[in-house]
Each structure stands twice: as structure tokens, then as C-alpha cells.
Design an enzyme around this catalytic site. Sequence first.
Site, PDB file in Angstrom:
ATOM      1  NE  ARG A   1     -41.345 -29.710  21.081  1.00 52.33           N
ATOM      2  CZ  ARG A   1     -41.975 -28.573  20.824  1.00 52.33           C
ATOM      3  NH1 ARG A   1     -43.136 -28.601  20.226  1.00 52.33           N
ATOM      4  NH2 ARG A   1     -41.444 -27.418  21.169  1.00 52.33           N
TER       5      ARG A   1
ATOM      6  CE  LYS B   1     -41.058 -18.714  39.527  1.00 51.60           C
ATOM      7  NZ  LYS B   1     -39.921 -17.858  39.155  1.00 51.60           N
TER       8      LYS B   1
ATOM      9  CG  HIS C   1     -35.154 -22.158  43.279  1.00 53.19           C
ATOM     10  ND1 HIS C   1     -35.846 -21.305  42.476  1.00 53.19           N
ATOM     11  CD2 HIS C   1     -34.015 -21.504  43.615  1.00 53.19           C
ATOM     12  CE1 HIS C   1     -35.153 -20.177  42.326  1.00 53.19           C
ATOM     13  NE2 HIS C   1     -34.026 -20.281  43.008  1.00 53.19           N
TER      14      HIS C   1
ATOM     15  CE  LYS D   1     -32.458 -19.534  46.810  1.00 49.95           C
ATOM     16  NZ  LYS D   1     -31.230 -19.511  46.034  1.00 49.95           N
TER      17      LYS D   1
ATOM     18  CD  GLU E   1     -32.646 -12.359  40.513  1.00 51.91           C
ATOM     19  OE1 GLU E   1     -32.089 -13.383  40.096  1.00 51.91           O
ATOM     20  OE2 GLU E   1     -33.752 -11.978  40.103  1.00 51.91           O
TER      21      GLU E   1
ATOM     22  CG  ASP F   1     -39.436 -14.210  37.748  1.00 52.67           C
ATOM     23  OD1 ASP F   1     -39.611 -15.404  37.443  1.00 52.67           O
ATOM     24  OD2 ASP F   1     -38.305 -13.714  37.908  1.00 52.67           O
TER      25      ASP F   1
ATOM     26  CG  HIS G   1     -38.726 -17.285  44.582  1.00 50.64           C
ATOM     27  ND1 HIS G   1     -38.969 -18.626  44.493  1.00 50.64           N
ATOM     28  CD2 HIS G   1     -38.161 -16.943  43.392  1.00 50.64           C
ATOM     29  CE1 HIS G   1     -38.570 -19.083  43.312  1.00 50.64           C
ATOM     30  NE2 HIS G   1     -38.083 -18.073  42.629  1.00 50.64           N
TER      31      HIS G   1
HETATM   32  P1  NDP Z   1     -37.438 -23.196  28.072  1.00 50.93           P
HETATM   33  O1  NDP Z   1     -38.204 -22.093  27.423  1.00 50.93           O
HETATM   34  O2  NDP Z   1     -35.971 -23.263  27.843  1.00 50.93           O
HETATM   35  O3  NDP Z   1     -38.206 -24.523  27.610  1.00 50.93           O
HETATM   36  C1  NDP Z   1     -37.932 -25.807  28.084  1.00 50.93           C
HETATM   37  C2  NDP Z   1     -38.284 -26.844  27.047  1.00 50.93           C
HETATM   38  O4  NDP Z   1     -39.688 -26.965  26.865  1.00 50.93           O
HETATM   39  C3  NDP Z   1     -37.752 -26.568  25.671  1.00 50.93           C
HETATM   40  O5  NDP Z   1     -36.419 -26.959  25.610  1.00 50.93           O
HETATM   41  C4  NDP Z   1     -38.679 -27.366  24.765  1.00 50.93           C
HETATM   42  O6  NDP Z   1     -38.143 -28.644  24.575  1.00 50.93           O
HETATM   43  C5  NDP Z   1     -39.945 -27.520  25.579  1.00 50.93           C
HETATM   44  N1  NDP Z   1     -41.021 -26.763  24.966  1.00 50.93           N
HETATM   45  C6  NDP Z   1     -41.104 -25.421  24.834  1.00 50.93           C
HETATM   46  N2  NDP Z   1     -42.255 -25.087  24.222  1.00 50.93           N
HETATM   47  C7  NDP Z   1     -42.879 -26.226  23.968  1.00 50.93           C
HETATM   48  C8  NDP Z   1     -44.116 -26.560  23.358  1.00 50.93           C
HETATM   49  N3  NDP Z   1     -44.948 -25.631  22.894  1.00 50.93           N
HETATM   50  N4  NDP Z   1     -44.458 -27.851  23.279  1.00 50.93           N
HETATM   51  C9  NDP Z   1     -43.656 -28.825  23.775  1.00 50.93           C
HETATM   52  N5  NDP Z   1     -42.477 -28.577  24.356  1.00 50.93           N
HETATM   53  C10 NDP Z   1     -42.098 -27.301  24.446  1.00 50.93           C
HETATM   54  O7  NDP Z   1     -37.762 -23.144  29.602  1.00 50.93           O
HETATM   55  P2  NDP Z   1     -36.802 -23.239  30.871  1.00 50.93           P
HETATM   56  O8  NDP Z   1     -35.944 -24.429  30.787  1.00 50.93           O
HETATM   57  O9  NDP Z   1     -36.161 -21.934  31.102  1.00 50.93           O
HETATM   58  O10 NDP Z   1     -37.877 -23.415  32.041  1.00 50.93           O
HETATM   59  C11 NDP Z   1     -38.665 -24.580  32.175  1.00 50.93           C
HETATM   60  C12 NDP Z   1     -39.700 -24.335  33.250  1.00 50.93           C
HETATM   61  O11 NDP Z   1     -39.029 -24.017  34.469  1.00 50.93           O
HETATM   62  C13 NDP Z   1     -40.617 -23.146  32.964  1.00 50.93           C
HETATM   63  O12 NDP Z   1     -41.872 -23.410  33.526  1.00 50.93           O
HETATM   64  C14 NDP Z   1     -39.948 -22.010  33.720  1.00 50.93           C
HETATM   65  O13 NDP Z   1     -40.843 -21.004  34.057  1.00 50.93           O
HETATM   66  C15 NDP Z   1     -39.437 -22.748  34.941  1.00 50.93           C
HETATM   67  N6  NDP Z   1     -38.299 -22.112  35.607  1.00 50.93           N
HETATM   68  C16 NDP Z   1     -37.117 -21.947  34.925  1.00 50.93           C
HETATM   69  C17 NDP Z   1     -36.026 -21.386  35.567  1.00 50.93           C
HETATM   70  C18 NDP Z   1     -34.714 -21.235  34.863  1.00 50.93           C
HETATM   71  O14 NDP Z   1     -33.746 -20.837  35.523  1.00 50.93           O
HETATM   72  N7  NDP Z   1     -34.634 -21.520  33.565  1.00 50.93           N
HETATM   73  C19 NDP Z   1     -36.109 -20.953  36.995  1.00 50.93           C
HETATM   74  C20 NDP Z   1     -37.388 -21.180  37.597  1.00 50.93           C
HETATM   75  C21 NDP Z   1     -38.426 -21.756  36.908  1.00 50.93           C
HETATM   76  P3  NDP Z   1     -38.371 -29.431  23.186  1.00 50.93           P
HETATM   77  O15 NDP Z   1     -39.050 -28.472  22.247  1.00 50.93           O
HETATM   78  O16 NDP Z   1     -37.038 -29.818  22.700  1.00 50.93           O
HETATM   79  O17 NDP Z   1     -39.214 -30.587  23.562  1.00 50.93           O
HETATM   80  C1  BG6 Z   2     -36.316 -17.757  39.506  1.00 50.26           C
HETATM   81  C2  BG6 Z   2     -36.728 -16.571  38.710  1.00 50.26           C
HETATM   82  O1  BG6 Z   2     -37.433 -18.396  40.044  1.00 50.26           O
HETATM   83  O2  BG6 Z   2     -35.459 -17.336  40.560  1.00 50.26           O
HETATM   84  C3  BG6 Z   2     -35.523 -15.831  38.162  1.00 50.26           C
HETATM   85  O3  BG6 Z   2     -37.554 -16.992  37.630  1.00 50.26           O
HETATM   86  C4  BG6 Z   2     -34.564 -15.485  39.282  1.00 50.26           C
HETATM   87  O4  BG6 Z   2     -35.910 -14.654  37.479  1.00 50.26           O
HETATM   88  C5  BG6 Z   2     -34.265 -16.706  40.131  1.00 50.26           C
HETATM   89  O5  BG6 Z   2     -33.376 -14.986  38.713  1.00 50.26           O
HETATM   90  C6  BG6 Z   2     -33.474 -16.328  41.369  1.00 50.26           C
HETATM   91  O6  BG6 Z   2     -33.055 -17.483  42.034  1.00 50.26           O
HETATM   92  P1  BG6 Z   2     -31.753 -17.472  42.965  1.00 50.26           P
HETATM   93  O7  BG6 Z   2     -31.724 -18.837  43.538  1.00 50.26           O
HETATM   94  O8  BG6 Z   2     -30.600 -17.160  42.068  1.00 50.26           O
HETATM   95  O9  BG6 Z   2     -31.989 -16.398  43.980  1.00 50.26           O
END
Ligand code: NDP
Ligand code: BG6
Length: 497
Positions: free
Chosen positions: A50, A155, A185, A189, A223, A242, A247
Site C-alpha cells: 500500500r 503459515k 518452509h 529444506k 533457536e 508458531d 514445522h
Molecule cells: P508483516 O507484518 O511485516 O506484514 C507484511 C505486509 O502486509 C505489510 O508490509 C503490509 O504491507 C501488509 N499489511 C499488514 N497489515 C495489513 C492490513 N491490515 N491490510 C493490508 N495490508 C496489510 O508480515 P511478515 O512479512 O513478517 O509476514 C507475512 C506473512 O508471512 C505472515 O502471514 C507471517 O505470519 C508469515 N511468515 C513470516 C515469516 C517471517 O520471517 N517474516 C516466517 C514465516 C511466516 P502494506 O501495508 O504496505 O500493504
Molecule cells: C518461522 C517462525 O516459521 O520459522 C519463526 O515463524 C522461526 O518464529 C522460523 O524463527 C524458523 O525457521 P528456520 O528456517 O530459521 O529454522
Amino acid sequence: MPELIPVEPFDIIIFGATGDLARSKLFPALFHRWCDGQIPHTSAIIAAAREEMSSEAYMEQAAEHALGPDPSPERQTLWAEFARHVRYMVVDARGAQDKSGGDGGWGALKAALDPDPNKARLFYLALPPSIYGAACGAIGKHGLNTPGSRIILEKPIGHDFHSARQINEAVGAVFSEDQIFRIDHYLGKETVQNLLVLRFANALFEPIWNAGGIDHVQISVAESVGAGSRASYYDLSGALRDMVQNHILQLLCLVAMEPPASLDADAVRAEKLKVLRALRPVTDQSVGTCVVRGQYKAGLIDAAAVPGYAEEIGEDSKTETYVAIRAHIDNWRWAGVPFYLRTGKRMRARRSEIIIQFKPVPHDVIQADAGALQPNRLVIRLQPDEGVKLLLMTKDPGPGGMRLRYVPLNLSYAETFEKDYPDAYERLLMAVVRGNLGLFMRRDEVEAAWRWIDRLIGAWRDGACPLLPYAAGTDGPDKASLLLSRDERDWFDADSV
Ligand code: NDP
Ligand code: BG6
């Protein structure tokens, strides 16, 4: 056979492109595949979010993660070439109108995509799961779901069975099940993939891969990092939702499932589902003796002081950052074999492994003064220092009579294969382009896993399973060792196996 199998040209749209996942995992993964020449240049890569921003500004930010602090000139050139192929677009994933009454960027997105209905079109929802339904609705409403389209869901799918079902219904109203790629993910692996090969491409293990040959199984994912920048998500989730719901249960399924008829996606997923459905429910009566949960306090990791969880997130919390479970699979193959599962943050070291402890030999023929016989043990090290060790009893060579030694046959990936391999996200993204569903979770698997987890959470809510403190840099609450010592067993320490 070539090591790199090219994929057909595809279009990918990453929603949530400004988020942590897109920047830290997805763009680096796409860049690595680009550098290896696996992404055809007629593919469109679209980062959607956005926030107003130019493509150049977006890629400048993305470079930090993908290139690291000190990239070589060659890498910088490749990045510049890759960056020219990426387009940043302002799109509201929820399908909401923009302030001026426009369509939230969806018309422009449609125009940017290849109209060929059969070209692979990947929608990656790197978004909070609460808006997966709205995002799919918008994709459908704007006519973007072509026959070649696939949707990728991160997830966690929901936070319990009911929310998972709601998400699955909403996504399923737009996409058919064979278009839906639910990411775990860990399934991407290298070492997890190798589990299937180890079990089903070696005649050695299968005859004893059951309650007759195996004493117990340990699955540990430790971790050393804390909740970090994802604390707001993590505090609502905790270690059980989580890590275990996805996993760890997926790893357990791969260890415990029956041999599938083939590696066809549905054949494997059907076998995994049977394991999830055979998991013995944790009840109010059993939770106190088969589950331990904890939260880290301040401590030392690699000699550096780290704060406790509550200090890190800035408030008191009842969220568990560690959980250990004694699980049972109630079927013929695994009757009486405990599966000990544990995962935690701020542990002594990062270490994920699966340990299969075999039963002792039925009769000891070696003289008593030769040393104690120890049962065979298979150690599958998922990360780091990927490898497989099989611990065997051997005779200590040389004079001095019969002396026994317990030594490993050691397959270290680093020493044996001498090559780098793609990380999980790279493999999974290419698998989606190919339409290979085998590395992704099917709807019924996700829902069955949530049913087991919900029951467990219901049981610990009654206070039968208190939140125990543990110092950061340790192996978790002391009580976790009771789970095993009660059964006259111990957790195996990384250094002792
Ligand atoms: P973030 O909280 O960083 O959000 C990702 C993006 O979603 C934001 O940059 C925002 O983009 C958009 N967003 C957030 N809230 C809203 C809303 N209410 N309406 C519309 N857009 C919204 O999440 P992550 O990147 O950390 O994670 C993304 C997904 O991946 C999640 O489901 C998370 O559980 C999953 N995940 C993440 C991991 C990680 O390492 N980060 C690992 C495993 C899973 P914008 O507002 O600019 O459009
Ligand atoms: C993500 C979890 O799915 O897996 C994190 O949301 C966690 O909390 C991560 O740290 C671990 O992944 P990896 O590949 O580093 O073992």
C-alpha cells in the site's frame, strides 16, 4: 541430468512486499534463482503493497537483505539487472478503494500481467493471515484468477481450527485446492527432503522402522534468536502455534507416515494426514505429565547478555517461548513409541534435529568387561551442519582384549557434497512455478494439525501446565527433562550424539 532444471516463464505478484518476509526471504530467493539463470527473462516480478514508492526506491531497500553489507561488483551488476525486472506497484491487497475512489491499484495490476491464461501466475500472500480471504476475494473480483494461477499462503493458516477453516473456505471460494500452495518452509529444506530418501530409498531402515525396532524419537528445533522484530505476531502466537502446529508436526509426519505408493503429492499428503489423525489427544488428565511450557528470562548467549522475553517485548506476557511434548501416535506401527518434541527461542544454540533411538539388541553376547552396549541411534541434523549420523557399536581396534566403542558413521553434507544448494524459499518458489504440490500442505492436513493443537491448548488453559521460566542460553526449563526421565530416558545433547 542437468543440475538446474529451467522453469517456464511465469508472473509473480508478492502482496505485502514492504513486510519482513518479502524483504528478508522472498526477494533474496528470487534474486538467487535469477543469478543461477533459472528465471526466464520474460517473467514479470511485481512487488505490491500500500505504501507509495517508486520501483527504484523499493529495490534499493530490498538490496540490503539480498546483497548483504559488502557485495562484490559482479553481484551488484546482477542485482541491477534483476532490479530492472522488478516493478513495485501500489495495490491494496484487501481490495479496498483508494482515497480518490479508485480501484486500489487492481486495474493497473491486471494491465501489468501477461494476459495468456495458461502462463503460470503466482499470487504470494506475504500478508497477515486475517486478510487472506479479502485478498483472494479481490483477485477473484478483478478477474485475475486465470487457469494458470496459483495462490501461495504463508503459515500460520489461522490461529485455531475455526479460523483456519474460515480462511480455507474464503480462499477455496476463489481458488481450487490444486491452485493453493500452503507454505511450510521446512518442507523445502534440503535435509527435510532427504528424510523421504533416507526412509524410502534404503532397504536398511524400513523393516525396523516401527515399534519393534524403535525405542523412541526426539524432534528438537532450537533457536538462539528471540522474538525479535516479529514480537507483535509472536506474542499472540507462542511456540506451540508458531512452530509445533506446522514445522514440527510436518517433521513428525515424515518420520512416522507409512510408505506412500509414490511421491505423488496426494499420495504423500494422504499418508501424512493419517499420522495427524492418529495423534493421541492431549487431555486435561494427561497435559500435566506430557507437556512443559516455558518463557525465557535474561541470560547469556555466546557470552553476550540478552534480555528476557517480557523486557524484549516491553510488557508482561503469558506467551510460551518454549514447549516440550511427549506425543503418541495411536496406530499399529507406533504403539508404545513416544515422540518427544521440543522447540524454543533463546536456547543455547541454533540446532534442529531428529533422533531415532533404536531398541537394544535382544541378547548381549559380549563379555561384561568390554564396556556397555548402547542401542543404535540415527541422528538427522537438519540445521546447521546438515548431516546424518548412524551410531554403531564397534570394537576398539588393537590389542587389549575386547573393548567396545560407540562411534558414528558420519555423513556431513559440507564434506560429502561440496556444493551449495538453494535455500527452502528458492526451492519452494520454483516448485510452485512447476505446480508441484508435494512440498505444500493440503487443507485437511492443516485442519487436522489445528484440531490436535486446539485440544492441547484447551487442556493447558486450566492451569495444569504452568509457564516455567528458563534462562536464555540454556536448554529450556529443567522440568522438560522430567518428561523423559519419567520414562527412564534423556534428551540427547548435540555434543553427545
Ligand atoms: P508483516 O507484518 O511485516 O506484514 C507484511 C505486509 O502486509 C505489510 O508490509 C503490509 O504491507 C501488509 N499489511 C499488514 N497489515 C495489513 C492490513 N491490515 N491490510 C493490508 N495490508 C496489510 O508480515 P511478515 O512479512 O513478517 O509476514 C507475512 C506473512 O508471512 C505472515 O502471514 C507471517 O505470519 C508469515 N511468515 C513470516 C515469516 C517471517 O520471517 N517474516 C516466517 C514465516 C511466516 P502494506 O501495508 O504496505 O500493504
Ligand atoms: C518461522 C517462525 O516459521 O520459522 C519463526 O515463524 C522461526 O518464529 C522460523 O524463527 C524458523 O525457521 P528456520 O528456517 O530459521 O529454522
